[in-house]
Design a protein around this motif. Sequence first.
Motif, PDB file in Angstrom:
ATOM      1  N   MET A 102      72.614 -60.861  10.910  1.00  0.00           N
ATOM      2  CA  MET A 102      71.287 -60.887  10.310  1.00  0.00           C
ATOM      3  C   MET A 102      71.368 -61.370   8.865  1.00  0.00           C
ATOM      4  O   MET A 102      72.286 -61.021   8.138  1.00  0.00           O
ATOM      5  CB  MET A 102      70.657 -59.487  10.353  1.00  0.00           C
ATOM      6  N   ASN A 103      70.384 -62.173   8.464  1.00  0.00           N
ATOM      7  CA  ASN A 103      70.289 -62.634   7.090  1.00  0.00           C
ATOM      8  C   ASN A 103      68.827 -62.939   6.777  1.00  0.00           C
ATOM      9  O   ASN A 103      67.941 -62.635   7.583  1.00  0.00           O
ATOM     10  CB  ASN A 103      71.185 -63.860   6.859  1.00  0.00           C
ATOM     11  N   SER A 104      68.569 -63.546   5.630  1.00  0.00           N
ATOM     12  CA  SER A 104      67.182 -63.781   5.225  1.00  0.00           C
ATOM     13  C   SER A 104      66.535 -64.940   5.990  1.00  0.00           C
ATOM     14  O   SER A 104      65.343 -65.194   5.841  1.00  0.00           O
ATOM     15  CB  SER A 104      67.102 -64.038   3.718  1.00  0.00           C
ATOM     16  N   ASN A 105      67.322 -65.647   6.793  1.00  0.00           N
ATOM     17  CA  ASN A 105      66.773 -66.705   7.636  1.00  0.00           C
ATOM     18  C   ASN A 105      66.585 -66.251   9.078  1.00  0.00           C
ATOM     19  O   ASN A 105      65.788 -66.827   9.820  1.00  0.00           O
ATOM     20  CB  ASN A 105      67.693 -67.939   7.617  1.00  0.00           C
ATOM     21  N   GLN A 106      67.334 -65.254   9.485  1.00  0.00           N
ATOM     22  CA  GLN A 106      67.280 -64.763  10.865  1.00  0.00           C
ATOM     23  C   GLN A 106      67.353 -63.235  10.864  1.00  0.00           C
ATOM     24  O   GLN A 106      68.413 -62.661  10.675  1.00  0.00           O
ATOM     25  CB  GLN A 106      68.443 -65.344  11.681  1.00  0.00           C
ATOM     26  N   LEU A 107      66.224 -62.607  11.063  1.00  0.00           N
ATOM     27  CA  LEU A 107      66.178 -61.147  11.083  1.00  0.00           C
ATOM     28  C   LEU A 107      66.603 -60.601  12.438  1.00  0.00           C
ATOM     29  O   LEU A 107      66.633 -61.325  13.435  1.00  0.00           O
ATOM     30  CB  LEU A 107      64.750 -60.662  10.779  1.00  0.00           C
ATOM     31  N   SER A 108      66.899 -59.319  12.461  1.00  0.00           N
ATOM     32  CA  SER A 108      67.118 -58.639  13.729  1.00  0.00           C
ATOM     33  C   SER A 108      65.792 -58.587  14.497  1.00  0.00           C
ATOM     34  O   SER A 108      64.711 -58.764  13.932  1.00  0.00           O
ATOM     35  CB  SER A 108      67.622 -57.213  13.479  1.00  0.00           C
ATOM     36  N   LYS A 109      65.894 -58.350  15.774  1.00  0.00           N
ATOM     37  CA  LYS A 109      64.689 -58.217  16.611  1.00  0.00           C
ATOM     38  C   LYS A 109      63.794 -57.102  16.071  1.00  0.00           C
ATOM     39  O   LYS A 109      62.565 -57.213  16.051  1.00  0.00           O
ATOM     40  CB  LYS A 109      65.119 -57.913  18.049  1.00  0.00           C
ATOM     41  N   ARG A 110      64.412 -56.023  15.599  1.00  0.00           N
ATOM     42  CA  ARG A 110      63.680 -54.876  15.043  1.00  0.00           C
ATOM     43  C   ARG A 110      62.845 -55.290  13.831  1.00  0.00           C
ATOM     44  O   ARG A 110      61.638 -55.015  13.759  1.00  0.00           O
ATOM     45  CB  ARG A 110      64.690 -53.788  14.661  1.00  0.00           C
ATOM     46  N   LEU A 111      63.477 -55.975  12.870  1.00  0.00           N
ATOM     47  CA  LEU A 111      62.758 -56.363  11.660  1.00  0.00           C
ATOM     48  C   LEU A 111      61.781 -57.506  11.910  1.00  0.00           C
ATOM     49  O   LEU A 111      60.747 -57.596  11.254  1.00  0.00           O
ATOM     50  CB  LEU A 111      63.742 -56.727  10.547  1.00  0.00           C
ATOM     51  N   GLU A 112      62.086 -58.375  12.865  1.00  0.00           N
ATOM     52  CA  GLU A 112      61.125 -59.420  13.232  1.00  0.00           C
ATOM     53  C   GLU A 112      59.836 -58.792  13.763  1.00  0.00           C
ATOM     54  O   GLU A 112      58.738 -59.289  13.496  1.00  0.00           O
ATOM     55  CB  GLU A 112      61.726 -60.345  14.296  1.00  0.00           C
TER      56      GLU A 112
END
Length: 235
Positions: free
Chosen positions: A1-11
């Motif tokens: 996870m990073n600022s370009n690709q969040l986890s499913k939870r944070l998305e």
Amino acid sequence: MNSNQLSKRLETVVSFIHPAQTIADIGSDHAYLPCYAVKKGLVKQAVAGEVVDGPFQAAKKQVAADGLSASVDVRKGSGLSVLSPGEVECITIAGMGGPLIASILEEGKEKLAGVQKLVLQPNIAGHAVRSWLVQNNWTIEAEAILEEDGKLYEVISAVSGKGQKLTPQEIYFGPFLMKAQNDAFRLKWQREFNQIDQVLAKLSKAALGKETEQKKQELTAKKQWIQDVMTHENT
């Protein structure tokens, strides 16, 4: 996870932010969520609040690395103390226990003036969050439950100023979640049901006493609630 690709939870948390243009992410860790929201054009300004120095420093580095220092303000402080009343339209709090999220909101009540939306993701005890929302004139407008890496997460989106009455069962299970009953919801409560069975089996072997009997009654009632909800046919 990073600022370009969040986890499913944070998305999932981010998906509920709209239509807010300003957000505060409390307990922001590396500030991935606010950086992502700004990069995607979902919000114009964000505050990343963090009380622990390590994550606070990591968040500052992340925001600088992304070139977002003008859009994401990283602040150190406890809960909503990093905010001024009316500063943001939406507050996100993710990855904490339900009782802790509720206490953060309670302790920072005066900072909620002007906030139109709360997007909350309790790791456990979502009912504590719903109970606080109902008691403080917030309306739950949407919910989600998802599984990621073997863990189950609830996300609760609430809007201000309308008020809402929920049954004890709706507070416990989630008014939208118990109606939809997706696979993650059924998995969560099947696990809970099985855990209660295991505890009751142990209590049945324990020495009799007032506390033991009271605990058995509470768990038996909770087990019945789960059974009733899980066997309810939705229309």
